[in-house]
Design a protein around this motif. Structure first.
Motif, PDB file in Angstrom:
ATOM      1  N   ASN A 198      -1.200 -16.257  -5.656  1.00  0.00           N
ATOM      2  CA  ASN A 198      -0.865 -16.265  -4.399  1.00  0.00           C
ATOM      3  C   ASN A 198      -1.693 -15.325  -3.451  1.00  0.00           C
ATOM      4  OD1 ASN A 198       1.323 -18.096  -4.894  1.00  0.00           O
ATOM      5  ND2 ASN A 198       2.853 -16.436  -4.789  1.00  0.00           N
ATOM      6  N   ARG A 199      -1.710 -15.458  -2.059  1.00  0.00           N
ATOM      7  CA  ARG A 199      -2.569 -14.572  -1.271  1.00  0.00           C
ATOM      8  C   ARG A 199      -1.572 -13.514  -1.117  1.00  0.00           C
ATOM      9  NH1 ARG A 199      -4.661 -16.168   4.563  1.00  0.00           N
ATOM     10  NH2 ARG A 199      -2.566 -15.788   5.258  1.00  0.00           N
ATOM     11  N   LEU A 200      -1.809 -12.383  -1.501  1.00  0.00           N
ATOM     12  CA  LEU A 200      -0.910 -11.112  -1.294  1.00  0.00           C
ATOM     13  C   LEU A 200      -1.338 -10.080  -0.156  1.00  0.00           C
ATOM     14  CD1 LEU A 200      -0.498 -10.225  -5.040  1.00  0.00           C
ATOM     15  CD2 LEU A 200       0.985 -11.706  -3.713  1.00  0.00           C
ATOM     16  N   ARG A 201      -0.576  -9.486   0.363  1.00  0.00           N
ATOM     17  CA  ARG A 201      -1.073  -8.442   1.285  1.00  0.00           C
ATOM     18  C   ARG A 201      -1.536  -7.358   0.704  1.00  0.00           C
ATOM     19  NH1 ARG A 201       1.032  -8.262   6.603  1.00  0.00           N
ATOM     20  NH2 ARG A 201       2.700  -9.753   6.994  1.00  0.00           N
ATOM     21  N   THR A 202      -2.417  -6.398   1.389  1.00  0.00           N
ATOM     22  CA  THR A 202      -2.963  -5.398   0.536  1.00  0.00           C
ATOM     23  C   THR A 202      -2.135  -4.544  -0.054  1.00  0.00           C
ATOM     24  OG1 THR A 202      -4.902  -5.139   2.311  1.00  0.00           O
ATOM     25  CG2 THR A 202      -4.307  -3.115   1.037  1.00  0.00           C
ATOM     26  N   GLU A 203      -0.944  -4.044   0.483  1.00  0.00           N
ATOM     27  CA  GLU A 203      -0.111  -3.184  -0.272  1.00  0.00           C
ATOM     28  C   GLU A 203       0.649  -3.907  -1.485  1.00  0.00           C
ATOM     29  OE1 GLU A 203       0.347  -4.572   2.646  1.00  0.00           O
ATOM     30  OE2 GLU A 203       2.606  -5.108   3.157  1.00  0.00           O
ATOM     31  N   THR A 204       0.798  -5.344  -1.396  1.00  0.00           N
ATOM     32  CA  THR A 204       1.478  -6.058  -2.198  1.00  0.00           C
ATOM     33  C   THR A 204       0.558  -6.071  -3.609  1.00  0.00           C
ATOM     34  OG1 THR A 204       2.851  -7.355  -0.620  1.00  0.00           O
ATOM     35  CG2 THR A 204       2.940  -7.979  -2.705  1.00  0.00           C
ATOM     36  N   ALA A 205      -0.584  -6.490  -3.164  1.00  0.00           N
ATOM     37  CA  ALA A 205      -1.612  -6.582  -4.321  1.00  0.00           C
ATOM     38  C   ALA A 205      -1.580  -5.252  -5.042  1.00  0.00           C
ATOM     39  CB  ALA A 205      -3.241  -6.975  -3.769  1.00  0.00           C
ATOM     40  N   GLU A 244      -9.217  -1.722   9.078  1.00  0.00           N
ATOM     41  CA  GLU A 244      -8.617  -1.437  10.456  1.00  0.00           C
ATOM     42  C   GLU A 244      -8.361  -0.013  10.662  1.00  0.00           C
ATOM     43  OE1 GLU A 244      -7.030  -4.793  12.640  1.00  0.00           O
ATOM     44  OE2 GLU A 244      -6.483  -5.399  10.671  1.00  0.00           O
ATOM     45  N   ARG A 245      -7.957   0.439   9.626  1.00  0.00           N
ATOM     46  CA  ARG A 245      -7.544   1.826   9.961  1.00  0.00           C
ATOM     47  C   ARG A 245      -8.468   2.955   9.362  1.00  0.00           C
ATOM     48  NH1 ARG A 245      -3.188   5.282  10.601  1.00  0.00           N
ATOM     49  NH2 ARG A 245      -1.804   3.385  11.206  1.00  0.00           N
ATOM     50  N   LYS A 246      -8.847   3.926  10.210  1.00  0.00           N
ATOM     51  CA  LYS A 246     -10.021   4.928   9.599  1.00  0.00           C
ATOM     52  C   LYS A 246      -9.586   6.407   9.312  1.00  0.00           C
ATOM     53  CE  LYS A 246     -13.383   1.858  11.368  1.00  0.00           C
ATOM     54  NZ  LYS A 246     -13.505   0.863  10.616  1.00  0.00           N
ATOM     55  N   ALA A 247      -8.216   6.556   9.739  1.00  0.00           N
ATOM     56  CA  ALA A 247      -7.573   7.798   9.336  1.00  0.00           C
ATOM     57  C   ALA A 247      -6.192   7.678   8.817  1.00  0.00           C
ATOM     58  CB  ALA A 247      -7.798   8.728  10.446  1.00  0.00           C
ATOM     59  N   ILE A 248      -5.767   8.701   7.938  1.00  0.00           N
ATOM     60  CA  ILE A 248      -4.430   8.633   7.423  1.00  0.00           C
ATOM     61  C   ILE A 248      -4.114  10.023   7.665  1.00  0.00           C
ATOM     62  CG2 ILE A 248      -4.746   6.742   5.927  1.00  0.00           C
ATOM     63  CD1 ILE A 248      -5.447   8.878   3.639  1.00  0.00           C
ATOM     64  N   PRO A 279      -6.747   1.340   3.491  1.00  0.00           N
ATOM     65  CA  PRO A 279      -5.674   1.447   4.138  1.00  0.00           C
ATOM     66  C   PRO A 279      -5.270   0.239   5.000  1.00  0.00           C
ATOM     67  CG  PRO A 279      -6.965   3.194   5.230  1.00  0.00           C
ATOM     68  CD  PRO A 279      -7.549   2.427   3.849  1.00  0.00           C
ATOM     69  N   THR A 280      -3.849  -0.022   5.134  1.00  0.00           N
ATOM     70  CA  THR A 280      -3.264  -0.887   5.975  1.00  0.00           C
ATOM     71  C   THR A 280      -3.115  -0.676   7.576  1.00  0.00           C
ATOM     72  OG1 THR A 280      -1.172  -0.378   5.617  1.00  0.00           O
ATOM     73  CG2 THR A 280      -2.085  -1.869   4.340  1.00  0.00           C
ATOM     74  N   LYS A 281      -3.455  -1.500   8.325  1.00  0.00           N
ATOM     75  CA  LYS A 281      -3.414  -1.144   9.822  1.00  0.00           C
ATOM     76  C   LYS A 281      -1.887  -0.549  10.066  1.00  0.00           C
ATOM     77  CE  LYS A 281      -3.414  -3.687  13.859  1.00  0.00           C
ATOM     78  NZ  LYS A 281      -3.703  -5.104  14.492  1.00  0.00           N
ATOM     79  N   ASN A 282      -1.009  -1.168   9.564  1.00  0.00           N
ATOM     80  CA  ASN A 282       0.400  -0.636   9.655  1.00  0.00           C
ATOM     81  C   ASN A 282       0.925   0.553   8.734  1.00  0.00           C
ATOM     82  OD1 ASN A 282       3.355  -0.462   9.338  1.00  0.00           O
ATOM     83  ND2 ASN A 282       3.795  -2.311  10.024  1.00  0.00           N
TER      84      ASN A 282
END
Lengths: 239, 239
Positions: free
Chosen positions: A211-218, A112-116, A81-84
Motif C-alpha cells: 500500500n501507498r503509505l503516508r510518511t508517518e505511517t511508513a 515541505e517542512r524545513k524546521a521543527i 518531517p511531514t508538512k503537518n
C-alpha cells in the motif's frame, strides 16, 4: 501508576520539574511521605518518597533503583518531517510507545517542512515514555541535511523506496539483534539522486508493503516491523 | 494521482458527491473530457471521463474498470472506543492505510465513551482509502455490547490481555491466510468477567508485546502484526 521523569537524578537533582510538581501535588494531591516511581530515561527506574510536596518544586528521596538493560537491537528512523506537525508528533508518540531508540529529521529535496520544534517533540516522547512505563527515552536529533545521515554507523542501513526494481520487504531483509537505520522519504519521496547516494553508501532499498503509505505511517510500520523481527514468541514480563 | 470514491457506480450513479465535485472542478480545475480514476470501495477501480464539470455534481462516464481480488486473509478489530475521539479517528486512518477489513466498536465495562460519530469515522476511512489508493473500504460497524461480539465467526479469535499467565504474542499464534478477530480493551482493560466470557467462546488470550500500549496503539500493532504474518517476502506491485 504514574511514572515521573527526572533525567538528572544521577547528578543529584532530587526534585520534579515545575509541570510534574504541579501534577503530583495539585492534581494527584500527593503529600510528604507519599511514594512515587520515576525514570531517568537512561535505563533506570527509581522508587522515591516525597520529602517536600511543593507544587512548584516537589522534592523526593530515592529509596530504590532498578536497571533495565538495553535491548540487543537498536532502531533508528531518519525521516523527512511531514508538512503537518501533528502527523510527526503522532509518529513520535506511537514510535516511543512501541519502542524506538533514535529519531532524526531529514532535510530532503522534496521536504515541505524545513524546521521543527524539537522541544515540543521531546516533550511528546517523554510523555509517551512515562505513559508506556519504559526506562529508555529515545534520542531525538534535530533536522540535518540528507547527506549527513549517509555516514551514520548502523549494522543494517535501509532506504524505503518502491520502484520498478521491486525491492524486498524490510521484514525479509532485517536480521535479528542488529542496529538498524531506516530512511523514510517525504510525500514526494526521495529524489533519484538521494536514492543513488544512499545506495553508494551501502543502504539497501526496502519496501514496507504494497500500500501507498503516508510518511508517518511508513515510519511506524518500519519501527513495528523491526520490533517483530526481534520479538520472542513468549513475552517476558518486564514490570 | 487523485482517486475519487463513488460506491454506487454499479447502481448507475455516475457523478461525484458534492464534496468531491467541488474538489475536482474548483480545486483541481478539471474540465469536460478530463480523465479521473475512481474506486467503489468494493473491489473495483474505474477509469472515467468527465462529461459535465459541475462543481456541485460532476458527472462522468466509465471508460474502463479493473477488479482487485480480495486478499486471502481478513482482519477484524473490535475495540473499546477511546475517550478522546482523535485517537480513535487516528486509528481508523492508519488501519485503513495499512489494510484492514472490519472495525467494530465495543461497549465494555470500563469504556469511557459510549457513543461514536459513525459518519465521521466512515469519512476518515474513505479518505484514507483514497489516499492509499486501495479498492476495498473496510466495513465499520457501530458500537455494540461486548457480549454481541463473542459469537462473531472468524477462523482465529483473540483477546489482547496481558496478565500473570503470560500469553503468547499474536505473531506466534496467528496462522497465515485466516480470518482474524482481535478484541482490544479500553484504558482500564477488559474486566475479568469479560475475559472469562471471551475464553468460554473460544477466544485465545494474546500479548501484543512487552510495552504498555494505549488502546489505539495496541489496535494498530495488532493490524500490522497480522499483515506481517501474511506478508510475502517479495512484493508484487499492485498498481
Amino acid at each position: 501508576m504514574n511514572l515521573f521523569y527526572q533525567p538528572e537524578i544521577r547528578n543529584g537533582i532530587l526534585n520534579l520539574d515545575a509541570e510534574e510538581s504541579r501534577h503530583a501535588v495539585r492534581v494527584l494531591r500527593m503529600k510528604e511521605g507519599g511514594a512515587i516511581e520515576l525514570t531517568d530515561g537512561n535505563g533506570y527506574f527509581y522508587s522515591a518518597t516525597i520529602t517536600f510536596a511543593n507544587p512548584k518544586k516537589c522534592e523526593f528521596e530515592i529509596v530504590g533503583k532498578r536497571n533495565v538493560p538495553k535491548r540487543d537491537f537498536e532502531i533508528h528512523i531518519a525521516m523527512a518531517p511531514t508538512k503537518n506537525m501533528d502527523r510527526m508528533e503522532w509518529f513520535v508518540e506511537k514510535a516511543t510507545e512501541i519502542g524506538i531508540d533514535e529519531i532524526t529529521f531529514l532535510l530532503t529535496k522534496n521536504s515541505e517542512r524545513k524546521a521543527i520544534n524539537l522541544d515540543r517533540i521531546k516533550k511528546i516522547a517523554t510523555s509517551a515514555l512515562k505513559q508506556s512505563q519504559q526506562a529508555w527515552l529515545p534520542i531525538i536529533n534535530t533536522i540535518i541535511p540528507f547527506k549527513d545521515i549517509l555516514t551514520a554507523s548502523s549494522n543494517q542501513k535501509f532506504i524505503a523506496y518502491v520502484d520498478a526494481s521491486n525491492p524486498k520487504h524490510l521484514q525479509a531483509l532485517a536480521e535479528k539483534a542488529k542496529s538498524y537505520l531506516v530512511l523514510i522519504g517525504p510525500e514526494g519521496d526521495f529524489s533519484k539522486e538521494e536514492l543513488s547516494m544512499a545506495l553508494q553508501y551501502g543502504f539497501e532499498k526496502v519496501s514496507l508493503g504494497t500500500n501507498r503509505l503516508r510518511t508517518e505511517t511508513a515510519s511506524i510500520v518500519a519501527v513495528h516491523t523491526l520490533r517483530l523481527v526481534n520479538q520472542p514468541p513468549m513475552n517476558t514480563i518486564l514490570i
